[in-house]
Design a protein around this motif. Structure first.
Motif, PDB file in Angstrom:
ATOM      1  N   ALA A 181       0.834  -1.207   0.000  1.00 27.67           N
ATOM      2  CA  ALA A 181       0.000   0.000   0.000  1.00 27.67           C
ATOM      3  C   ALA A 181       0.869   1.258   0.000  1.00 27.67           C
ATOM      4  O   ALA A 181       0.567   2.247  -0.687  1.00 27.67           O
ATOM      5  N   PHE A 182       1.966   1.229   0.748  1.00 32.16           N
ATOM      6  CA  PHE A 182       2.898   2.354   0.811  1.00 32.16           C
ATOM      7  C   PHE A 182       3.483   2.635  -0.574  1.00 32.16           C
ATOM      8  O   PHE A 182       3.508   3.779  -1.037  1.00 32.16           O
ATOM      9  N   GLU A 183       3.942   1.586  -1.223  1.00 35.07           N
ATOM     10  CA  GLU A 183       4.572   1.743  -2.543  1.00 35.07           C
ATOM     11  C   GLU A 183       3.562   2.232  -3.585  1.00 35.07           C
ATOM     12  O   GLU A 183       3.874   3.094  -4.419  1.00 35.07           O
ATOM     13  N   THR A 184       2.345   1.705  -3.534  1.00 30.87           N
ATOM     14  CA  THR A 184       1.305   2.106  -4.487  1.00 30.87           C
ATOM     15  C   THR A 184       0.904   3.564  -4.282  1.00 30.87           C
ATOM     16  O   THR A 184       0.766   4.321  -5.245  1.00 30.87           O
ATOM     17  N   ALA A 185       0.728   3.951  -3.016  1.00 34.71           N
ATOM     18  CA  ALA A 185       0.352   5.332  -2.707  1.00 34.71           C
ATOM     19  C   ALA A 185       1.440   6.311  -3.135  1.00 34.71           C
ATOM     20  O   ALA A 185       1.159   7.372  -3.705  1.00 34.71           O
ATOM     21  N   SER A 186       2.703   5.945  -2.880  1.00 30.90           N
ATOM     22  CA  SER A 186       3.823   6.810  -3.242  1.00 30.90           C
ATOM     23  C   SER A 186       3.910   6.998  -4.753  1.00 30.90           C
ATOM     24  O   SER A 186       4.122   8.115  -5.249  1.00 30.90           O
ATOM     25  N   LEU A 187       3.755   5.904  -5.483  1.00 26.13           N
ATOM     26  CA  LEU A 187       3.828   5.959  -6.948  1.00 26.13           C
ATOM     27  C   LEU A 187       2.697   6.808  -7.516  1.00 26.13           C
ATOM     28  O   LEU A 187       2.909   7.650  -8.395  1.00 26.13           O
ATOM     29  N   GLU A 188       1.494   6.597  -7.001  1.00 33.23           N
ATOM     30  CA  GLU A 188       0.352   7.365  -7.481  1.00 33.23           C
ATOM     31  C   GLU A 188       0.522   8.842  -7.155  1.00 33.23           C
ATOM     32  O   GLU A 188       0.194   9.718  -7.966  1.00 33.23           O
ATOM     33  N   ALA A 189       1.040   9.149  -5.965  1.00 34.17           N
ATOM     34  CA  ALA A 189       1.271  10.532  -5.561  1.00 34.17           C
ATOM     35  C   ALA A 189       2.271  11.215  -6.491  1.00 34.17           C
ATOM     36  O   ALA A 189       2.084  12.361  -6.903  1.00 34.17           O
ATOM     37  N   GLU A 190       3.331  10.486  -6.836  1.00 31.44           N
ATOM     38  CA  GLU A 190       4.342  11.049  -7.726  1.00 31.44           C
ATOM     39  C   GLU A 190       3.772  11.294  -9.120  1.00 31.44           C
ATOM     40  O   GLU A 190       4.016  12.339  -9.734  1.00 31.44           O
ATOM     41  N   ASN A 191       2.982  10.356  -9.620  1.00 30.07           N
ATOM     42  CA  ASN A 191       2.397  10.489 -10.957  1.00 30.07           C
ATOM     43  C   ASN A 191       1.374  11.616 -11.030  1.00 30.07           C
ATOM     44  O   ASN A 191       1.268  12.313 -12.045  1.00 30.07           O
ATOM     45  N   CYS A 192       0.601  11.792  -9.961  1.00 32.63           N
ATOM     46  CA  CYS A 192      -0.474  12.790  -9.968  1.00 32.63           C
ATOM     47  C   CYS A 192      -0.006  14.190  -9.580  1.00 32.63           C
ATOM     48  O   CYS A 192      -0.493  15.184 -10.108  1.00 32.63           O
ATOM     49  N   PHE A 193       0.946  14.262  -8.633  1.00 35.48           N
ATOM     50  CA  PHE A 193       1.299  15.558  -8.055  1.00 35.48           C
ATOM     51  C   PHE A 193       2.780  15.909  -8.153  1.00 35.48           C
ATOM     52  O   PHE A 193       3.192  16.986  -7.730  1.00 35.48           O
ATOM     53  N   GLY A 194       3.578  14.982  -8.686  1.00 40.28           N
ATOM     54  CA  GLY A 194       5.010  15.235  -8.770  1.00 40.28           C
ATOM     55  C   GLY A 194       5.698  15.221  -7.433  1.00 40.28           C
ATOM     56  O   GLY A 194       6.814  15.725  -7.278  1.00 40.28           O
ATOM     57  N   ASP A 195       5.066  14.638  -6.427  1.00 38.62           N
ATOM     58  CA  ASP A 195       5.619  14.559  -5.071  1.00 38.62           C
ATOM     59  C   ASP A 195       5.245  13.198  -4.507  1.00 38.62           C
ATOM     60  O   ASP A 195       4.077  12.916  -4.258  1.00 38.62           O
ATOM     61  N   LYS A 196       6.239  12.338  -4.303  1.00 34.68           N
ATOM     62  CA  LYS A 196       5.949  10.968  -3.881  1.00 34.68           C
ATOM     63  C   LYS A 196       5.827  10.800  -2.377  1.00 34.68           C
ATOM     64  O   LYS A 196       5.523   9.719  -1.891  1.00 34.68           O
ATOM     65  N   THR A 197       6.046  11.877  -1.604  1.00 32.91           N
ATOM     66  CA  THR A 197       6.031  11.726  -0.142  1.00 32.91           C
ATOM     67  C   THR A 197       4.623  11.477   0.383  1.00 32.91           C
ATOM     68  O   THR A 197       3.638  12.003  -0.130  1.00 32.91           O
ATOM     69  N   VAL A 198       4.561  10.654   1.415  1.00 35.18           N
ATOM     70  CA  VAL A 198       3.292  10.307   2.051  1.00 35.18           C
ATOM     71  C   VAL A 198       3.443  10.387   3.567  1.00 35.18           C
ATOM     72  O   VAL A 198       4.553  10.484   4.093  1.00 35.18           O
ATOM     73  N   TYR A 199       2.317  10.349   4.248  1.00 34.82           N
ATOM     74  CA  TYR A 199       2.330  10.266   5.709  1.00 34.82           C
ATOM     75  C   TYR A 199       1.261   9.277   6.139  1.00 34.82           C
ATOM     76  O   TYR A 199       0.460   8.799   5.319  1.00 34.82           O
ATOM     77  N   VAL A 200       1.242   8.962   7.417  1.00 31.08           N
ATOM     78  CA  VAL A 200       0.329   7.945   7.940  1.00 31.08           C
ATOM     79  C   VAL A 200      -0.507   8.557   9.054  1.00 31.08           C
ATOM     80  O   VAL A 200       0.015   9.295   9.905  1.00 31.08           O
ATOM     81  N   GLU A 201      -1.796   8.266   9.054  1.00 28.91           N
ATOM     82  CA  GLU A 201      -2.636   8.697  10.160  1.00 28.91           C
ATOM     83  C   GLU A 201      -3.646   7.605  10.503  1.00 28.91           C
ATOM     84  O   GLU A 201      -3.936   6.715   9.690  1.00 28.91           O
ATOM     85  N   LYS A 202      -4.163   7.675  11.698  1.00 31.51           N
ATOM     86  CA  LYS A 202      -5.172   6.741  12.161  1.00 31.51           C
ATOM     87  C   LYS A 202      -6.432   6.887  11.318  1.00 31.51           C
ATOM     88  O   LYS A 202      -6.864   8.000  11.011  1.00 31.51           O
ATOM     89  N   LEU A 203      -7.018   5.784  10.915  1.00 32.01           N
ATOM     90  CA  LEU A 203      -8.263   5.828  10.149  1.00 32.01           C
ATOM     91  C   LEU A 203      -9.436   5.937  11.120  1.00 32.01           C
ATOM     92  O   LEU A 203      -9.686   5.034  11.915  1.00 32.01           O
TER      93      LEU A 203
END
Length: 451
Positions: A181-203
């Motif tokens: 999930a981390f890798e998928t979110a990072s890749l999608e973030a980079e493709n959509c926004f040019g920034d692959k960084t992510v953070y984590v929060e409680k759902l």
């Protein structure tokens, strides 16, 4: 009126919306378009139009140099970024300013602070506004994220630091799912926004998604225009929005509104923005992010307040003071917006581009349509599937629901599949009608519909 020329760095219904506001203010407009959008309505309505590149977004609507070249060559004095694309790109905002053109939005420093979700969380904490428990800043590796998830407990949400609209976001229910999930979110973030960084929060499971519309001028004045309930979502993408929220009482409305103004003043915000919160069943609210731009769902706020947000944005960008104070804002009646998408709900909402062979738009008292389609127009497959928004306003929520039902019945688009019937069925769902819904509504609705 103002001797200005506004270039709209966007496409579709939002470009049409901005052009209409400019025309009413006596301001000349410039449309930009990709080769695929040469027949789009915004190109036809603007005073001038400039092709900025081929079909791909990265070569056209995300091409900063092409957009700035179009602005300079046409003598544009302001640029409105709309939403999506470059609207929350701080580099774009800064380059617009360096070209001696006014950016209709906050300055690049504020976009950097609030457009980046991890920084925005830190700022909210500094302003003493509650945030969802999560990581302190961005997560660089899956191993680092696993430690945070273990500490705050599953389920967790991995979220892109930049951007929005549900992209770069993944729910993780247990440890073994985290790395993928981390890798998928990072890749999608980079493709959509040019920034692959992510953070984590409680759902926070099945919360209400409540957002506050604010607008601020260059003189330190900040006003909020009430809340929108955006809890009806599918895959983190909003489907139906309404104002005011059937869930919020006056006490909670004041608390959340005050919090939105407080954080906006804290960062010396200018222009229109939206402060987003989630609330749990007990009425506790948590800051999640700020969108440093106009929102797709801004029309419901306009209908219940009488404020034209785009016109106010332009005035503020020109250094004018807000034309109203907080005490002037009165919420009158109820408004609902349905996003109309070119997609097939019976085929897992698969996009449905193609030629429109027949079009009947609803009308009547309290009915507004923001769209860029017309009869014989061909919906292209290269961009977001939203082709319009149907917004209604009435004295009460019950009347607004009935008006939306009637309007959806009248709305006919032949030649492509749309989600109109899907929206119509939701408008008859007993739980929706009662206002008993949260962000899990659509998922549960689809489960019931599929047996």
């Amino acid at each position: 009126m103002m001797q200005n020329k506004v270039l709209i760095a966007n496409r579709g219904e939002i470009a049409v919306r901005i052009i209409r506001a400019c025309k009413e203010m006596g301001i000349a407009t410039v449309a930009v378009y990709s080769q695929a959008d040469k027949d789009s309505l915004h190109v036809k309505l603007a005073d001038e139009a400039v092709c900025i590149g081929p079909t791909s977004s990265k070569d056209s609507y995300l091409n900063i140099k092409s957009i700035l070249s179009a602005a300079i060559s046409t003598g544009s004095t302001l640029i409105h970024p709309g939403y999506g694309f470059l609207s929350e790109n701080s580099k774009f905002s800064q380059m617009v300013k360096e070209c001696k053109i006014k950016f209709i939005g906050p300055n690049h420093k504020v976009i950097d602070m609030m457009g980046n979700k991890t920084r925005a969380r830190d700022i909210a904490k500094q302003a003493d506004i509650p945030v969802v428990p999560g990581s302190e800043g961005v997560i660089e590796t899956p191993e680092e994220g696993l430690k945070v998830a273990s500490k705050i407990g599953y389920p967790v949400l991995i979220k892109a630091s930049s951007g929005g609209g549900g992209r770069g976001m993944r729910v993780v229910n247990e440890e073994k799912e985290f790395k993928k999930a981390f890798e998928t979110a990072s890749l999608e973030a980079e493709n959509c926004f040019g920034d692959k960084t992510v953070y984590v929060e409680k759902l926070i499971e099945n919360p209400r998604h409540i957002e506050i519309q604010i607008i601020a001028d260059q003189h330190g004045n900040v006003v909020h225009l009430g809340e929108r309930d955006c809890s009806i979502q599918r895959r983190k993408q909003k489907v139906i929005e309404e104002a005011p929220s059937p869930f919020i009482d006056e006490e909670l409305r004041k608390k959340i509104g005050d919090a939105a103004v407080k954080i906006s003043k804290h960062v010396k915000y200018e222009n229109a923005g939206t402060v987003e919160f989630i609330t749990d069943k007990e009425g506790n609210f948590y800051f999640i992010e700020m969108n440093t731009r106009l929102q797709v769902e801004h029309p419901v706020t306009e209908l219940v307040t009488g404020v034209d947000l785009v016109k106010e944005q332009i005035r503020v960008a020109n250094g004018k003071k807000l034309s109203f104070k907080q005490k002037d804002i009165k919420i009158e009646g109820h408004a609902i917006e349905c996003r109309i998408n070119a997609e097939d709900p019976e085929q897992n909402f698969m996009p449905s581009p193609g030629k429109i062979n027949g079009l009947l738009l609803p009308g009547g008292l309290g009915v507004r349509i923001d769209t860029f389609i017309y009869n014989d127009y061909s919906v292209v497959p290269y961009y977001d599937s939203m082709i319009g928004k149907l917004i209604v306003h009435a004295k009460t929520r019950k009347e607004a629901i009935r008006r939306m039902r009637r309007s959806l019945e009248e709305f006919i688009i032949d030649g492509i599949k749309t989600n109109i019937e899907f929206q119509y069925v939701i408008m008859h769902d007993p739980e929706y009608v009662r206002g008993n819904y949260d962000t899990g509504f659509v998922e549960n609705f689809l489960k019931k519909a599929n047996g």
